[in-house]
Design an enzyme around this catalytic site. Structure first.
Site, mmCIF file in Angstrom:
data_model
loop_
_atom_site.group_PDB
_atom_site.id
_atom_site.type_symbol
_atom_site.label_atom_id
_atom_site.label_comp_id
_atom_site.label_asym_id
_atom_site.label_seq_id
_atom_site.Cartn_x
_atom_site.Cartn_y
_atom_site.Cartn_z
ATOM 1 N N ALA A 8 23.795 16.599 -50.208
ATOM 2 C CA ALA A 8 23.757 15.736 -51.405
ATOM 3 C C ALA A 8 24.320 16.495 -52.600
ATOM 4 O O ALA A 8 23.886 16.319 -53.732
ATOM 5 C CB ALA A 8 22.332 15.270 -51.664
ATOM 6 N N GLY A 9 25.273 17.379 -52.322
ATOM 7 C CA GLY A 9 25.922 18.123 -53.408
ATOM 8 C C GLY A 9 27.049 17.290 -54.000
ATOM 9 O O GLY A 9 27.015 16.050 -53.962
ATOM 10 N N GLY A 12 28.992 15.237 -51.180
ATOM 11 C CA GLY A 12 28.117 14.272 -50.509
ATOM 12 C C GLY A 12 27.669 13.155 -51.440
ATOM 13 O O GLY A 12 27.740 11.962 -51.092
ATOM 14 N N ASP A 32 19.522 16.200 -47.607
ATOM 15 C CA ASP A 32 19.801 17.559 -48.076
ATOM 16 C C ASP A 32 18.552 18.398 -47.851
ATOM 17 O O ASP A 32 17.453 17.863 -47.753
ATOM 18 C CB ASP A 32 20.170 17.544 -49.571
ATOM 19 N N ARG A 87 38.710 29.750 -47.330
ATOM 20 C CA ARG A 87 37.850 28.841 -46.563
ATOM 21 C C ARG A 87 37.201 29.592 -45.407
ATOM 22 O O ARG A 87 36.089 29.276 -44.997
ATOM 23 C CB ARG A 87 38.671 27.653 -46.046
ATOM 24 N N ASN A 94 28.645 28.448 -43.121
ATOM 25 C CA ASN A 94 28.726 27.000 -42.893
ATOM 26 C C ASN A 94 28.634 26.625 -41.418
ATOM 27 O O ASN A 94 28.184 25.519 -41.103
ATOM 28 C CB ASN A 94 29.996 26.438 -43.536
ATOM 29 N N VAL A 117 33.407 17.203 -43.168
ATOM 30 C CA VAL A 117 34.095 17.525 -44.427
ATOM 31 C C VAL A 117 33.894 19.000 -44.788
ATOM 32 O O VAL A 117 34.688 19.595 -45.508
ATOM 33 C CB VAL A 117 33.570 16.613 -45.576
ATOM 34 N N ASN A 119 33.847 22.968 -44.968
ATOM 35 C CA ASN A 119 34.916 23.925 -44.684
ATOM 36 C C ASN A 119 34.396 25.216 -44.051
ATOM 37 O O ASN A 119 33.240 25.548 -44.233
ATOM 38 C CB ASN A 119 35.633 24.274 -45.997
ATOM 39 N N ASP A 147 44.906 16.346 -48.172
ATOM 40 C CA ASP A 147 46.133 17.134 -48.374
ATOM 41 C C ASP A 147 47.315 16.225 -48.719
ATOM 42 O O ASP A 147 48.121 16.553 -49.595
ATOM 43 C CB ASP A 147 46.440 17.969 -47.118
ATOM 44 N N HIS A 174 43.693 22.716 -42.184
ATOM 45 C CA HIS A 174 43.427 22.545 -43.624
ATOM 46 C C HIS A 174 43.249 23.951 -44.181
ATOM 47 O O HIS A 174 42.170 24.426 -44.411
ATOM 48 C CB HIS A 174 42.143 21.725 -43.787
HETATM 49 N N1 APR Z 1 21.250 20.571 -44.420
HETATM 50 C C1 APR Z 1 21.521 19.683 -45.396
HETATM 51 N N2 APR Z 1 22.113 20.025 -46.543
HETATM 52 C C2 APR Z 1 22.430 21.313 -46.710
HETATM 53 C C3 APR Z 1 22.178 22.301 -45.741
HETATM 54 C C4 APR Z 1 21.545 21.887 -44.540
HETATM 55 N N3 APR Z 1 21.265 22.732 -43.545
HETATM 56 N N4 APR Z 1 22.611 23.494 -46.220
HETATM 57 C C5 APR Z 1 23.128 23.269 -47.420
HETATM 58 N N5 APR Z 1 23.031 21.958 -47.738
HETATM 59 C C6 APR Z 1 23.421 21.271 -48.959
HETATM 60 C C7 APR Z 1 23.162 22.081 -50.207
HETATM 61 O O1 APR Z 1 21.791 22.086 -50.547
HETATM 62 C C8 APR Z 1 24.016 21.346 -51.236
HETATM 63 O O2 APR Z 1 23.299 20.347 -51.912
HETATM 64 O O3 APR Z 1 24.812 21.025 -49.013
HETATM 65 C C9 APR Z 1 25.123 20.713 -50.368
HETATM 66 C C10 APR Z 1 26.503 21.232 -50.702
HETATM 67 O O4 APR Z 1 26.799 20.800 -51.974
HETATM 68 P P1 APR Z 1 27.701 21.643 -53.011
HETATM 69 O O5 APR Z 1 27.186 23.031 -53.092
HETATM 70 O O6 APR Z 1 27.782 20.833 -54.264
HETATM 71 O O7 APR Z 1 29.111 21.726 -52.290
HETATM 72 P P2 APR Z 1 30.231 20.579 -52.230
HETATM 73 O O8 APR Z 1 31.178 20.762 -53.356
HETATM 74 O O9 APR Z 1 29.579 19.266 -52.046
HETATM 75 O O10 APR Z 1 31.002 21.005 -50.904
HETATM 76 C C11 APR Z 1 30.379 20.831 -49.623
HETATM 77 O O11 APR Z 1 32.438 20.306 -48.529
HETATM 78 O O12 APR Z 1 34.606 20.309 -49.319
HETATM 79 C C12 APR Z 1 33.654 21.019 -48.596
HETATM 80 O O13 APR Z 1 34.234 23.346 -48.962
HETATM 81 C C13 APR Z 1 33.312 22.337 -49.255
HETATM 82 O O14 APR Z 1 32.061 23.220 -47.398
HETATM 83 C C14 APR Z 1 31.951 22.618 -48.677
HETATM 84 C C15 APR Z 1 31.348 21.214 -48.526
#
Ligand code: APR
Length: 307
Positions: A8-9, A12, A32, A87, A94, A117, A119, A147, A174
């Site tokens: 839910a970042g 998401g 999340d 990445r 990840n 999605v 990386n 891209d 990518h």
């Molecule tokens: N289960 C659920 N959520 C998780 C977990 C998990 N095990 N581990 C981390 N998260 C959540 C984090 O708590 C955070 O809210 O994933 C979210 C990631 O959000 P952001 O840090 O804002 O990252 P974002 O910009 O959304 O990118 C997410 O997408 O484009 C790709 O490279 C980018 O790998 C990255 C991903």
């Protein structure tokens, strides 16, 4: 139609918002690990629906019970890139995250289509495929749509034309070795090789390859999410509406383009079953060599995975 978005970042939450705005499901579940974040964002998005005149149930949760029987699962969980990180630097962290999210979500939704999605995209798609044990047409990586969107934007900016008339093609992983194909990129049907000189083409191709890091360097605290979420939603839409759009997506290849046992960005037909066809286009020797190199980079990273 029920869609789960894991993470839910930035990516998401924006994906969930776009799905709701476009009413692509009856129910969206945002998951999340952070306590309160998916609940708060889901409620906030739901509270936008009376204003937007949409009608979608939006649920936020830290567990997977509410995700049961999802038709599509979009995995965005993970850490995002910071300046100076490639990445691949993200890979170890990840891959553990994507593994656990895949296990937990497919246990609840064994018939879902997975859109990855997180990386490094091609490697995370491989993790999701292996962990889910799904058929390959149900595990799709989001990269090429983003891209090509970047490539299209740069072409439109360069020629001062509407993005509407620009279509573009990018193959391969990518990453730094992605393969933008100017020959198959057009403005109102005219190949851009007729409109731009070699130096300009090379400049735009390089900017497309570096499109992610260009945003990271501006933001400093995270990576792109508006265009990535739009791109993931375009894929969801083609599946939900069975549109059968031809979109560049990361697919698991078993001999197509001469590549085996790896994910690479290729044009695919996306419909209700997921990947309904992998389109094979003719490449010249330079393009095939660039695709091979890109696929080799992905394979090397896959080789380093500890699943
Ligand atoms: N289960 C659920 N959520 C998780 C977990 C998990 N095990 N581990 C981390 N998260 C959540 C984090 O708590 C955070 O809210 O994933 C979210 C990631 O959000 P952001 O840090 O804002 O990252 P974002 O910009 O959304 O990118 C997410 O997408 O484009 C790709 O490279 C980018 O790998 C990255 C991903």
């Amino acid at each position: 139609m029920k869609i789960t978005v894991i993470g839910a970042g930035n990516v998401g939450a924006t994906t969930a918002q776009r799905l709701v705005d476009k009413q692509l499901a009856n129910e969206i579940v945002l998951v999340d690990v952070l306590d309160g974040i998916p609940q708060g964002k889901a409620l906030d998005i739901y509270e936008s629906t009376p204003v937007e005149k949409t009608d979608v149930k939006v649920v936020g949760t830290n567990t997977y019970d509410a995700t049961a029987a999802s038709d599509i699962i979009v995995i965005t969980a993970g850490i995002a890139r910071k300046p100076g990180m490639s990445r691949d630097d993200l890979m170890n962290t990840n891959s553990g995250i994507v593994k656990s999210c895949t296990e937990a979500s497919v246990a609840q939704s064994p018939n879902a289509i997975l859109i990855v999605v997180s990386n490094p995209l091609d490697v995370m798609s491989y993790v999701a495929l292996k962990v889910s044990k799904f058929e390959r047409h149900r595990v799709i990586g989001m990269a090429g749509v983003l891209d090509t969107a970047r490539f299209r934007s740069f072409i439109a900016m360069e020629l001062n034309v509407s993005v509407e008339d620009v279509s573009a093609f990018v193959l391969g992983g990518h990453g730094d070795s992605m393969v933008p194909l100017p020959r198959y990129s057009t403005v109102a049907g005219i190949p851009i090789t007729e409109l731009l000189d070699k130096a300009a083409l090379e400049r735009l191709v390089k900017r497309t390859r570096d499109g992610g890091i260009e945003i990271v360097n501006f933001l400093k605290t995270g990576s792109a999410y508006y265009a990535p979420s739009s791109s993931a939603v375009a894929m969801v839409e083609s599946i939900v509406k069975d549109k059968k759009r031809i979109l560049p997506c990361a697919a698991y290849l078993q001999g197509e383009y001469g590549l085996q046992d790896t994910f690479a960005g290729v044009p695919v037909k996306l419909g209700r079953k997921g990947i309904e066809e992998i389109m094979q286009i003719k490449l010249n020797p330079d393009e095939q060599a660039a695709l091979n190199k890109s696929a080799e980079d992905v394979k090397q990273s896959i080789g380093k995975l500890k699943l």
